[in-house]
Design a protein around this motif. Structure first.
Motif, PDB file in Angstrom:
ATOM      1  N   ARG A   1       0.821  -1.203   0.000  1.00 30.09           N
ATOM      2  CA  ARG A   1       0.000   0.000   0.000  1.00 30.09           C
ATOM      3  C   ARG A   1       0.862   1.263   0.000  1.00 30.09           C
ATOM      4  O   ARG A   1       0.341   2.371  -0.193  1.00 30.09           O
ATOM      5  N   GLY A   2       2.165   1.121   0.236  1.00 29.50           N
ATOM      6  CA  GLY A   2       3.074   2.235   0.039  1.00 29.50           C
ATOM      7  C   GLY A   2       3.366   2.452  -1.429  1.00 29.50           C
ATOM      8  O   GLY A   2       3.520   3.584  -1.902  1.00 29.50           O
ATOM      9  N   GLU A   3       3.447   1.344  -2.170  1.00 26.97           N
ATOM     10  CA  GLU A   3       3.666   1.429  -3.621  1.00 26.97           C
ATOM     11  C   GLU A   3       2.447   2.016  -4.332  1.00 26.97           C
ATOM     12  O   GLU A   3       2.569   2.882  -5.198  1.00 26.97           O
TER      13      GLU A   3
ATOM     14  N   PHE B   1      -6.820  -0.778  -2.198  1.00 28.01           N
ATOM     15  CA  PHE B   1      -7.118  -2.127  -1.735  1.00 28.01           C
ATOM     16  C   PHE B   1      -7.165  -3.116  -2.890  1.00 28.01           C
ATOM     17  O   PHE B   1      -6.663  -4.233  -2.781  1.00 28.01           O
ATOM     18  N   ASP B   2      -7.777  -2.732  -4.026  1.00 32.04           N
ATOM     19  CA  ASP B   2      -7.944  -3.697  -5.107  1.00 32.04           C
ATOM     20  C   ASP B   2      -6.609  -4.172  -5.672  1.00 32.04           C
ATOM     21  O   ASP B   2      -6.452  -5.346  -6.024  1.00 32.04           O
ATOM     22  N   ALA B   3      -5.615  -3.277  -5.733  1.00 33.69           N
ATOM     23  CA  ALA B   3      -4.295  -3.673  -6.221  1.00 33.69           C
ATOM     24  C   ALA B   3      -3.617  -4.614  -5.232  1.00 33.69           C
ATOM     25  O   ALA B   3      -3.042  -5.639  -5.611  1.00 33.69           O
ATOM     26  N   ALA B   4      -3.669  -4.276  -3.940  1.00 29.96           N
ATOM     27  CA  ALA B   4      -3.079  -5.147  -2.926  1.00 29.96           C
ATOM     28  C   ALA B   4      -3.781  -6.497  -2.891  1.00 29.96           C
ATOM     29  O   ALA B   4      -3.136  -7.540  -2.752  1.00 29.96           O
ATOM     30  N   ALA B   5      -5.108  -6.484  -3.025  1.00 30.38           N
ATOM     31  CA  ALA B   5      -5.865  -7.736  -3.001  1.00 30.38           C
ATOM     32  C   ALA B   5      -5.467  -8.650  -4.153  1.00 30.38           C
ATOM     33  O   ALA B   5      -5.319  -9.869  -3.987  1.00 30.38           O
TER      34      ALA B   5
ATOM     35  N   PHE C   1      -0.686  -1.388   6.135  1.00 31.38           N
ATOM     36  CA  PHE C   1       0.442  -0.510   6.426  1.00 31.38           C
ATOM     37  C   PHE C   1       0.976   0.076   5.116  1.00 31.38           C
ATOM     38  O   PHE C   1       0.941  -0.587   4.073  1.00 31.38           O
ATOM     39  N   ARG C   2       1.518   1.272   5.188  1.00 36.89           N
ATOM     40  CA  ARG C   2       1.843   2.029   3.976  1.00 36.89           C
ATOM     41  C   ARG C   2       3.300   2.494   3.922  1.00 36.89           C
ATOM     42  O   ARG C   2       3.627   3.438   3.201  1.00 36.89           O
ATOM     43  N   GLY C   3       4.196   1.869   4.646  1.00 39.16           N
ATOM     44  CA  GLY C   3       5.584   2.302   4.679  1.00 39.16           C
ATOM     45  C   GLY C   3       6.248   2.287   3.317  1.00 39.16           C
ATOM     46  O   GLY C   3       5.983   1.417   2.484  1.00 39.16           O
ATOM     47  N   GLN C   4       7.153   3.246   3.120  1.00 39.22           N
ATOM     48  CA  GLN C   4       7.822   3.390   1.827  1.00 39.22           C
ATOM     49  C   GLN C   4       9.324   3.161   1.948  1.00 39.22           C
ATOM     50  O   GLN C   4      10.143   3.946   1.501  1.00 39.22           O
ATOM     51  N   GLY C   5       9.674   2.030   2.539  1.00 41.29           N
ATOM     52  CA  GLY C   5      11.057   1.599   2.548  1.00 41.29           C
ATOM     53  C   GLY C   5      11.797   1.903   3.828  1.00 41.29           C
ATOM     54  O   GLY C   5      11.430   2.802   4.591  1.00 41.29           O
ATOM     55  N   GLY C   6      12.880   1.117   4.071  1.00 42.17           N
ATOM     56  CA  GLY C   6      13.697   1.310   5.254  1.00 42.17           C
ATOM     57  C   GLY C   6      12.882   1.115   6.524  1.00 42.17           C
ATOM     58  O   GLY C   6      11.959   0.303   6.591  1.00 42.17           O
TER      59      GLY C   6
END
Length: 584
Positions: A410-412, A416-420, A443-448
């Protein structure tokens, strides 16, 4: 649960005070001798008896849930501050306080999701703090003979493994044979203090012959005792720039992680002794092995064969040796499991990069997924290793949609539909699925460190859309043997990308087949339009198919074709009516 053979461990306990550096005179004496064996005498507490059992029949039946221990649940506040270093809730690059007791309290949450195995952070004592970051993740080993006190005691770890096994959850621990943490600096000007540039000097082809300024003195178990590592046990060539010849294998891992000299016989044997010892003490079921391409190729057949033989003698069989090979090149992924005795499998970064990222998140044409889904199989060893997991490295590879070293799904793309759709692929291809903690909480973290969020902030909700979606997918995989063990064949893959208006843009279909049973997975990766295609299948004409997600039906036409029409980012999992039923 698998076989019933077992042995009782009678090794001396290893949860004891941390090693304290010796005085300079003794230190120099130890360096000259090269090898110091410290026998474990004088321990007064009784060792805990640990039964060694084989808990896995077939790893293809397992579903792995990855946990970063420091970030999952804080069950013991007494280890939040150690050696004057406290947690810092305002900064994810610092310790947050998660531990093994906390994880044990949340095993039901993991089991209810549908996972059958947990992969946890490295368990050994770490370099605690550096200016840019703490060793919260476990990859900065400082003493390989002692458990990480921030995660708890040896007894806490044993309790966790036993509690997991009672729930039929297997346990995989992360191990790091390539390097120790930032345990010394290079005293380039020999002035006895750490100056600028002495943590990460540039890579050179030969070892730096300068004094070392030790912060920690790492230790490994070795032949019933302990090998204290001296300068001769490290390659000491400076920062390994991966693009330079030799830098990837012989240099220090960036951020100053000191490269062990794994060409030395004593280091190799001590690494085997150490990790076999941890299995004896804890009864874990597999290793996730860090930074595999950063060690010379000849190490892996030795390590794999020795570990398997030693564990088999204890009664531990089908022990998983799973390598981290961070590459989308299928030849690279296959290389470390090809020679007899080497690793059982690797994470399938080809699936992650080509299919999850490429087709689903970035909109590339579906036919670019064929290499990762099917065509690369011929590059892999077609059978397993002696005393290995019983299947070949293609069948034992592990599929991911995200992990601790990538951006969150979900950071990328925060939809929801893409993650699903990405998670559906991970759950239905012929790889062992691995779910990264918090993905089910969006969760939506964008690295590290940003992708290593505190799980307890989510409240461990079991009602989020992604948690419920994963429950459905993982239950289906557990229910249908064809989804766990069936062969995969790509049946349709559009050459039109996710920006095209072509009728079949985004359409991808693959079939899983096991003996006479089969399941046809069809998805439309296009984000904006309904797409359709006549999809070939192995079903006879007239077969009634039921979508295992919606209970919608279809009838197989002439030549085994299934007319598929799907909305944007929609999917079908078609199975015979009497295989999956209409009530799902």
């Amino acid at each position: 649960m698998g076989g019933t053979s077992r042995i009782i461990s009678r090794w001396l306990p290893i949860s004891r005070p941390r090693f304290e550096p010796r005085d300079k005179t003794r230190h120099l004496e130890g360096v000259r001798r090269g090898l110091l064996i410290v026998f474990l005498a004088g321990c007064t507490s009784a060792p805990r008896e640990t039964a060694i059992t084989t808990n896995v029949d077939d790893w293809r039946d397992e579903i792995i849930y990855q946990v970063m221990v420091d970030r999952f649940e804080n069950g013991d506040r007494s280890n939040d501050t150690l050696n004057g270093v406290d947690i810092d809730p305002s900064d994810l690059t610092r310790h947050q306080g998660g531990d093994w007791r906390g994880l044990r309290q949340r095993l039901d949450y993991i089991a209810d999701l549908g996972a059958t195995a947990i992969w946890i952070s490295p368990i050994v004592a770490n370099v605690d703090r550096t200016p840019p970051e703490d060793g919260y993740h476990g990859y900065w080993g400082a003493d390989f003979t002692t458990v990480n006190p921030r995660f708890g005691s040896l007894e806490d770890l044993q309790d966790l493994v036993e509690a997991a096994h009672r729930r039929d959850l297997k346990v995989i621990i992360d191990v790091v044979p390539n390097h120790a943490g930032r345990v010394f600096a290079y005293d380039l000007n020999e002035n006895g203090v750490v100056d600028e540039g002495e943590w990460e000097p540039p890579f050179q082809e030969s070892a730096y012959e300068v004094p070392l300024l030790w912060v920690e003195r790492p230790r490994l178990f070795f032949e019933e005792g302990i090998l204290e590592l001296g300068r001769e046990h490290f390659r000491r060539r400076g920062r390994g720039e991966f693009s330079m010849p030799g830098g990837k294998v012989f240099g220090d891992f960036p951020t100053g992680l000191r490269d062990l000299d794994t060409e030395r016989d004593d280091v190799r044997r001590a690494l085997v002794d150490t990790y076999v010892r941890w299995v004896r003490e804890t009864n874990v079921d597999g290793f996730r092995i860090d930074a595999v391409p950063h060690i010379e190729d000849s190490f892996w057949p030795f390590f794999g064969a020795e570990v398997r033989a030693r564990l088999a003698a204890l009664g531990k069989r089908r022990f998983l040796l799973l390598g981290e090979v961070f590459s989308g090149d299928p030849r690279e992924l296959a290389r470390f499991s090809g020679e007899t005795g080497s690793l059982d499998a690797a994470f399938d970064f080809g699936l992650k990069l080509d299919v999850i990222d490429g087709v689903i998140l970035e909109g590339r044409a579906a036919n670019t997924a064929a290499r990762a889904l099917e065509e690369s199989q011929s590059l892999f060893r077609p059978f397993g290793h002696p005393q290995g997991v019983g299947v070949g490295p293609w069948q034992a590879r592990v599929g991911i949609a995200d992990n601790h070293d990538t951006w969150r799904l979900r950071g990328e793309l925060d939809r929801f539909d893409a993650a699903a759709l990405a998670l559906l692929v991970v759950a239905t291809v012929d790889a062992i699925p691995c779910i990264y903690y918090g993905t089910e909480q969006a969760f939506r973290g964008q690295g590290g460190a940003a992708s290593r969020e505190r799980m307890w902030d989510s409240g461990f909700s079991r009602r989020t859309p992604t948690y419920l979606w994963l429950q459905q997918l993982l239950a289906l995989r557990r229910e249908l043997p064809v989804l766990r063990r069936g062969d995969l064949r790509v049946r349709y893959a559009s050459s039109e990308d996710g920006f095209s208006d072509a009728a079949d843009a985004g359409m991808l279909a693959y079939e899983r087949a096991l003996e006479d049973e089969r399941v046809l997975v069809v998805l439309n990766a296009h984000a904006l339009k309904t797409s359709s295609a006549p999809v070939p299948s192995g079903f006879p004409r007239g077969t009634v198919l039921v979508d295992q997600l919606s209970a919608a039906t279809a009838i197989v036409g002439e030549g085994g074709l299934v007319e598929a029409e799907l909305g944007p980012r929609e999917a079908r999992i078609w199975a015979r009516r009497d295989l999956g039923g209409e009530s799902r």
